[in-house]
Design a protein around this motif. Structure first.
Motif, PDB file in Angstrom:
ATOM      1  N   ARG A 124       0.834  -1.207   0.000  1.00 36.66           N
ATOM      2  CA  ARG A 124       0.000   0.000   0.000  1.00 36.66           C
ATOM      3  C   ARG A 124       0.865   1.251   0.000  1.00 36.66           C
ATOM      4  O   ARG A 124       0.382   2.340  -0.280  1.00 36.66           O
ATOM      5  CB  ARG A 124      -0.910   0.021   1.235  1.00 36.66           C
ATOM      6  CG  ARG A 124      -2.312  -0.431   0.940  1.00 36.66           C
ATOM      7  CD  ARG A 124      -3.289  -0.025   2.026  1.00 36.66           C
ATOM      8  NE  ARG A 124      -2.824  -0.306   3.371  1.00 36.66           N
ATOM      9  CZ  ARG A 124      -3.246  -1.309   4.127  1.00 36.66           C
ATOM     10  NH1 ARG A 124      -4.162  -2.122   3.682  1.00 36.66           N
ATOM     11  NH2 ARG A 124      -2.774  -1.484   5.341  1.00 36.66           N
ATOM     12  N   ASP A 125       2.133   1.101   0.343  1.00 35.04           N
ATOM     13  CA  ASP A 125       3.063   2.224   0.388  1.00 35.04           C
ATOM     14  C   ASP A 125       3.466   2.579  -1.050  1.00 35.04           C
ATOM     15  O   ASP A 125       4.196   1.837  -1.702  1.00 35.04           O
ATOM     16  CB  ASP A 125       4.286   1.843   1.217  1.00 35.04           C
ATOM     17  CG  ASP A 125       5.262   2.980   1.414  1.00 35.04           C
ATOM     18  OD1 ASP A 125       5.413   3.815   0.497  1.00 35.04           O
ATOM     19  OD2 ASP A 125       5.888   3.022   2.494  1.00 35.04           O
ATOM     20  N   GLN A 126       2.967   3.711  -1.529  1.00 34.39           N
ATOM     21  CA  GLN A 126       3.204   4.092  -2.925  1.00 34.39           C
ATOM     22  C   GLN A 126       4.681   4.329  -3.228  1.00 34.39           C
ATOM     23  O   GLN A 126       5.116   4.099  -4.355  1.00 34.39           O
ATOM     24  CB  GLN A 126       2.365   5.323  -3.292  1.00 34.39           C
ATOM     25  CG  GLN A 126       0.889   5.013  -3.423  1.00 34.39           C
ATOM     26  CD  GLN A 126       0.595   3.889  -4.403  1.00 34.39           C
ATOM     27  OE1 GLN A 126       1.061   3.894  -5.534  1.00 34.39           O
ATOM     28  NE2 GLN A 126      -0.165   2.892  -3.960  1.00 34.39           N
ATOM     29  N   SER A 127       5.469   4.756  -2.240  1.00 34.21           N
ATOM     30  CA  SER A 127       6.897   4.959  -2.515  1.00 34.21           C
ATOM     31  C   SER A 127       7.593   3.615  -2.736  1.00 34.21           C
ATOM     32  O   SER A 127       8.470   3.500  -3.596  1.00 34.21           O
ATOM     33  CB  SER A 127       7.570   5.747  -1.386  1.00 34.21           C
ATOM     34  OG  SER A 127       7.644   4.985  -0.203  1.00 34.21           O
ATOM     35  N   ILE A 128       7.198   2.599  -1.997  1.00 39.96           N
ATOM     36  CA  ILE A 128       7.769   1.267  -2.215  1.00 39.96           C
ATOM     37  C   ILE A 128       7.347   0.740  -3.579  1.00 39.96           C
ATOM     38  O   ILE A 128       8.173   0.225  -4.339  1.00 39.96           O
ATOM     39  CB  ILE A 128       7.353   0.288  -1.088  1.00 39.96           C
ATOM     40  CG1 ILE A 128       8.034   0.688   0.214  1.00 39.96           C
ATOM     41  CG2 ILE A 128       7.706  -1.154  -1.461  1.00 39.96           C
ATOM     42  CD1 ILE A 128       7.579  -0.090   1.419  1.00 39.96           C
ATOM     43  N   CYS A 129       6.076   0.895  -3.917  1.00 41.77           N
ATOM     44  CA  CYS A 129       5.601   0.429  -5.225  1.00 41.77           C
ATOM     45  C   CYS A 129       6.325   1.146  -6.361  1.00 41.77           C
ATOM     46  O   CYS A 129       6.695   0.524  -7.358  1.00 41.77           O
ATOM     47  CB  CYS A 129       4.091   0.607  -5.344  1.00 41.77           C
ATOM     48  SG  CYS A 129       3.161  -0.552  -4.322  1.00 41.77           S
ATOM     49  N   SER A 130       6.563   2.436  -6.209  1.00 47.73           N
ATOM     50  CA  SER A 130       7.288   3.189  -7.241  1.00 47.73           C
ATOM     51  C   SER A 130       8.700   2.653  -7.407  1.00 47.73           C
ATOM     52  O   SER A 130       9.187   2.499  -8.529  1.00 47.73           O
ATOM     53  CB  SER A 130       7.345   4.673  -6.885  1.00 47.73           C
ATOM     54  OG  SER A 130       6.055   5.223  -6.930  1.00 47.73           O
ATOM     55  N   THR A 140      17.470  -6.582  -6.163  1.00 48.28           N
ATOM     56  CA  THR A 140      17.072  -5.258  -5.687  1.00 48.28           C
ATOM     57  C   THR A 140      15.619  -5.272  -5.235  1.00 48.28           C
ATOM     58  O   THR A 140      15.273  -4.700  -4.189  1.00 48.28           O
ATOM     59  CB  THR A 140      17.274  -4.200  -6.794  1.00 48.28           C
ATOM     60  OG1 THR A 140      18.649  -4.214  -7.183  1.00 48.28           O
ATOM     61  CG2 THR A 140      16.884  -2.818  -6.315  1.00 48.28           C
ATOM     62  N   LEU A 141      14.757  -5.948  -5.998  1.00 46.38           N
ATOM     63  CA  LEU A 141      13.347  -6.038  -5.619  1.00 46.38           C
ATOM     64  C   LEU A 141      13.197  -6.745  -4.271  1.00 46.38           C
ATOM     65  O   LEU A 141      12.433  -6.306  -3.414  1.00 46.38           O
ATOM     66  CB  LEU A 141      12.543  -6.765  -6.697  1.00 46.38           C
ATOM     67  CG  LEU A 141      12.465  -6.066  -8.051  1.00 46.38           C
ATOM     68  CD1 LEU A 141      11.738  -6.945  -9.060  1.00 46.38           C
ATOM     69  CD2 LEU A 141      11.802  -4.715  -7.938  1.00 46.38           C
ATOM     70  N   HIS A 142      13.950  -7.828  -4.083  1.00 45.99           N
ATOM     71  CA  HIS A 142      13.891  -8.548  -2.800  1.00 45.99           C
ATOM     72  C   HIS A 142      14.333  -7.629  -1.665  1.00 45.99           C
ATOM     73  O   HIS A 142      13.703  -7.582  -0.611  1.00 45.99           O
ATOM     74  CB  HIS A 142      14.759  -9.811  -2.847  1.00 45.99           C
ATOM     75  CG  HIS A 142      14.697 -10.597  -1.587  1.00 45.99           C
ATOM     76  ND1 HIS A 142      15.612 -10.444  -0.574  1.00 45.99           N
ATOM     77  CD2 HIS A 142      13.805 -11.527  -1.162  1.00 45.99           C
ATOM     78  CE1 HIS A 142      15.285 -11.248   0.426  1.00 45.99           C
ATOM     79  NE2 HIS A 142      14.202 -11.921   0.094  1.00 45.99           N
ATOM     80  N   ALA A 143      15.407  -6.891  -1.889  1.00 45.64           N
ATOM     81  CA  ALA A 143      15.909  -5.981  -0.857  1.00 45.64           C
ATOM     82  C   ALA A 143      14.871  -4.905  -0.535  1.00 45.64           C
ATOM     83  O   ALA A 143      14.649  -4.577   0.635  1.00 45.64           O
ATOM     84  CB  ALA A 143      17.218  -5.342  -1.312  1.00 45.64           C
ATOM     85  N   LEU A 144      14.227  -4.357  -1.549  1.00 47.42           N
ATOM     86  CA  LEU A 144      13.197  -3.338  -1.320  1.00 47.42           C
ATOM     87  C   LEU A 144      12.038  -3.894  -0.510  1.00 47.42           C
ATOM     88  O   LEU A 144      11.517  -3.235   0.392  1.00 47.42           O
ATOM     89  CB  LEU A 144      12.673  -2.794  -2.652  1.00 47.42           C
ATOM     90  CG  LEU A 144      13.615  -1.883  -3.427  1.00 47.42           C
ATOM     91  CD1 LEU A 144      13.123  -1.687  -4.855  1.00 47.42           C
ATOM     92  CD2 LEU A 144      13.759  -0.545  -2.717  1.00 47.42           C
ATOM     93  N   LEU A 145      11.627  -5.120  -0.815  1.00 46.85           N
ATOM     94  CA  LEU A 145      10.499  -5.725  -0.133  1.00 46.85           C
ATOM     95  C   LEU A 145      10.832  -6.109   1.312  1.00 46.85           C
ATOM     96  O   LEU A 145       9.978  -6.034   2.187  1.00 46.85           O
ATOM     97  CB  LEU A 145      10.017  -6.975  -0.886  1.00 46.85           C
ATOM     98  CG  LEU A 145       9.262  -6.690  -2.172  1.00 46.85           C
ATOM     99  CD1 LEU A 145       9.176  -7.941  -3.025  1.00 46.85           C
ATOM    100  CD2 LEU A 145       7.884  -6.129  -1.877  1.00 46.85           C
ATOM    101  N   THR A 146      12.042  -6.546   1.553  1.00 47.43           N
ATOM    102  CA  THR A 146      12.385  -7.072   2.871  1.00 47.43           C
ATOM    103  C   THR A 146      13.125  -6.077   3.754  1.00 47.43           C
ATOM    104  O   THR A 146      13.471  -6.398   4.890  1.00 47.43           O
ATOM    105  CB  THR A 146      13.237  -8.347   2.742  1.00 47.43           C
ATOM    106  OG1 THR A 146      14.440  -8.047   2.003  1.00 47.43           O
ATOM    107  CG2 THR A 146      12.465  -9.446   2.044  1.00 47.43           C
ATOM    108  N   ASP A 147      13.351  -4.883   3.256  1.00 48.32           N
ATOM    109  CA  ASP A 147      14.012  -3.836   4.045  1.00 48.32           C
ATOM    110  C   ASP A 147      13.243  -3.622   5.348  1.00 48.32           C
ATOM    111  O   ASP A 147      12.021  -3.589   5.377  1.00 48.32           O
ATOM    112  CB  ASP A 147      14.034  -2.547   3.230  1.00 48.32           C
ATOM    113  CG  ASP A 147      14.821  -1.443   3.881  1.00 48.32           C
ATOM    114  OD1 ASP A 147      14.835  -1.354   5.120  1.00 48.32           O
ATOM    115  OD2 ASP A 147      15.414  -0.641   3.161  1.00 48.32           O
TER     116      ASP A 147
END
Length: 154
Positions: A124-130, A140-147
């Protein structure tokens, strides 16, 4: 519960395009089989059955398909970013390009709901989705999701 305990790095994929939910669910079954020793056909069938109850496209280009399976001992996940969004019958009628699938043990109860809530909050966090949409590298996607910042509300 943290996304890093649910989502293994190789269970994150970037695909050029998908033409249908059926093809997406087949892909998710293959990813689950390769990463979590889940029967891919059973995963595919369970996702199809759950989707028949109502669409899991939650809006803003995000879908959260989920299913319960025999033989699992914990909730696990798969993430796909599709370069070309496709129709998913989402609640807002918008095409989907970010898909986080969850597979839970048949008797998981509250753990399944906690995992679904965590994934939902994160996406739901639009900055993460962006950021997810701006990156084509699975690591990189895994890192963004699991940060840990993404999981602060967990």
């Amino acid at each position: 519960m943290e996304l890093s305990s649910i989502l293994r790095p190789p269970a994150v994929k970037v695909l050029a395009n998908l033409s249908s939910k059926k093809r997406l669910f087949q892909e998710l079954g293959e990813i689950a089989a390769a990463n979590y020793q889940i029967n891919g056909r059973a995963a595919f069938a369970a996702l199809q059955e759950r989707e028949a109850l109502g669409p899991t496209g939650v809006g803003h280009g995000v879908a959260l398909p989920h299913a319960r399976l025999q033989g699992l001992d914990q909730v696990v996940g798969c993430f796909i970013r599709v370069e070309k969004p496709f129709d998913f019958d989402a609640v807002d009628k918008q095409p989907v390009d970010l898909i986080f699938a969850l597979f839970a043990p048949e008797d998981s109860g509250v753990d399944h709901l906690k995992a679904l809530a965590l994934v939902s909050r994160t996406l739901r966090d639009q900055s993460i989705c962006s950021k997810l949409r701006a990156n084509g590298d699975s690591a990189t996607l895994h890192a963004l999701l699991t940060d840990s910042i993404a999981n602060k509300a967990a």
